[in-house]
Design a protein around this motif. Sequence first.
Motif, PDB file in Angstrom:
ATOM      1  N   TYR A  28       0.827  -1.202   0.000  1.00 58.08           N
ATOM      2  CA  TYR A  28       0.000   0.000   0.000  1.00 58.08           C
ATOM      3  C   TYR A  28       0.860   1.250   0.000  1.00 58.08           C
ATOM      4  O   TYR A  28       1.899   1.300   0.670  1.00 58.08           O
ATOM      5  N   ASP A  29       0.413   2.271  -0.733  1.00 57.61           N
ATOM      6  CA  ASP A  29       1.047   3.586  -0.665  1.00 57.61           C
ATOM      7  C   ASP A  29       0.549   4.284   0.599  1.00 57.61           C
ATOM      8  O   ASP A  29      -0.625   4.165   0.969  1.00 57.61           O
ATOM      9  N   VAL A  30       1.455   5.009   1.237  1.00 58.06           N
ATOM     10  CA  VAL A  30       1.140   5.693   2.489  1.00 58.06           C
ATOM     11  C   VAL A  30       1.691   7.110   2.427  1.00 58.06           C
ATOM     12  O   VAL A  30       2.795   7.334   1.932  1.00 58.06           O
ATOM     13  N   GLU A  31       0.914   8.062   2.923  1.00 54.83           N
ATOM     14  CA  GLU A  31       1.395   9.418   3.139  1.00 54.83           C
ATOM     15  C   GLU A  31       1.371   9.686   4.637  1.00 54.83           C
ATOM     16  O   GLU A  31       0.365   9.424   5.298  1.00 54.83           O
ATOM     17  N   THR A  32       2.480  10.191   5.142  1.00 50.12           N
ATOM     18  CA  THR A  32       2.591  10.477   6.561  1.00 50.12           C
ATOM     19  C   THR A  32       2.857  11.965   6.741  1.00 50.12           C
ATOM     20  O   THR A  32       3.828  12.496   6.187  1.00 50.12           O
ATOM     21  N   ASP A  33       1.985  12.635   7.488  1.00 50.17           N
ATOM     22  CA  ASP A  33       2.206  14.040   7.815  1.00 50.17           C
ATOM     23  C   ASP A  33       3.076  14.113   9.052  1.00 50.17           C
ATOM     24  O   ASP A  33       2.850  13.390  10.031  1.00 50.17           O
ATOM     25  N   GLU A  34       4.076  14.986   8.993  1.00 48.71           N
ATOM     26  CA  GLU A  34       5.000  15.153  10.108  1.00 48.71           C
ATOM     27  C   GLU A  34       5.108  16.633  10.446  1.00 48.71           C
ATOM     28  O   GLU A  34       5.201  17.469   9.552  1.00 48.71           O
ATOM     29  N   GLU A  35       5.104  16.939  11.740  1.00 49.12           N
ATOM     30  CA  GLU A  35       5.305  18.316  12.150  1.00 49.12           C
ATOM     31  C   GLU A  35       6.692  18.461  12.765  1.00 49.12           C
ATOM     32  O   GLU A  35       7.195  17.538  13.403  1.00 49.12           O
ATOM     33  N   GLU A  36       7.282  19.600  12.528  1.00 51.31           N
ATOM     34  CA  GLU A  36       8.630  19.851  13.004  1.00 51.31           C
ATOM     35  C   GLU A  36       8.604  20.167  14.498  1.00 51.31           C
ATOM     36  O   GLU A  36       7.755  20.923  14.976  1.00 51.31           O
ATOM     37  N   ILE A  37       9.504  19.536  15.208  1.00 52.95           N
ATOM     38  CA  ILE A  37       9.690  19.859  16.621  1.00 52.95           C
ATOM     39  C   ILE A  37      11.164  20.214  16.804  1.00 52.95           C
ATOM     40  O   ILE A  37      12.044  19.490  16.370  1.00 52.95           O
ATOM     41  N   GLY A  38      11.406  21.350  17.373  1.00 50.34           N
ATOM     42  CA  GLY A  38      12.778  21.804  17.528  1.00 50.34           C
ATOM     43  C   GLY A  38      13.120  21.984  18.996  1.00 50.34           C
ATOM     44  O   GLY A  38      12.278  22.345  19.804  1.00 50.34           O
ATOM     45  N   ALA A  39      14.367  21.706  19.299  1.00 52.29           N
ATOM     46  CA  ALA A  39      14.865  21.905  20.656  1.00 52.29           C
ATOM     47  C   ALA A  39      16.296  22.417  20.535  1.00 52.29           C
ATOM     48  O   ALA A  39      17.223  21.641  20.333  1.00 52.29           O
ATOM     49  N   GLY A  40      16.441  23.711  20.598  1.00 54.25           N
ATOM     50  CA  GLY A  40      17.783  24.268  20.478  1.00 54.25           C
ATOM     51  C   GLY A  40      18.334  24.091  19.084  1.00 54.25           C
ATOM     52  O   GLY A  40      17.725  24.481  18.099  1.00 54.25           O
TER      53      GLY A  40
END
Length: 80
Positions: A28-40
């Motif tokens: 199966y094709d999959v799309e994954t949404d990712e949000e950026e998390i930054g620490a320093g």
Amino acid sequence: MKTRRSTVSFNKPFVLNAQVGELPAGTYDVETDEEEIGAGEYTGYRRTAVVLYVVQGGSTRSIAATPKELDSALTRDKEA
């Protein structure tokens, strides 16, 4: 926010979540949404949503799921 595309394979029929029911084995094709998390100085990404694309009989259906639901389905597939 970024979207990553990939494929996943299941060796046997599987259940992604209770609303969808059983899906056939396959790739199966999959799309994954990712949000950026930054620490320093470091930046990482956290998966926030998954869409699995199911092709059946010439039509494509998109199924929304959580990253945890997809991970659980893949783990169950590998265990049996």
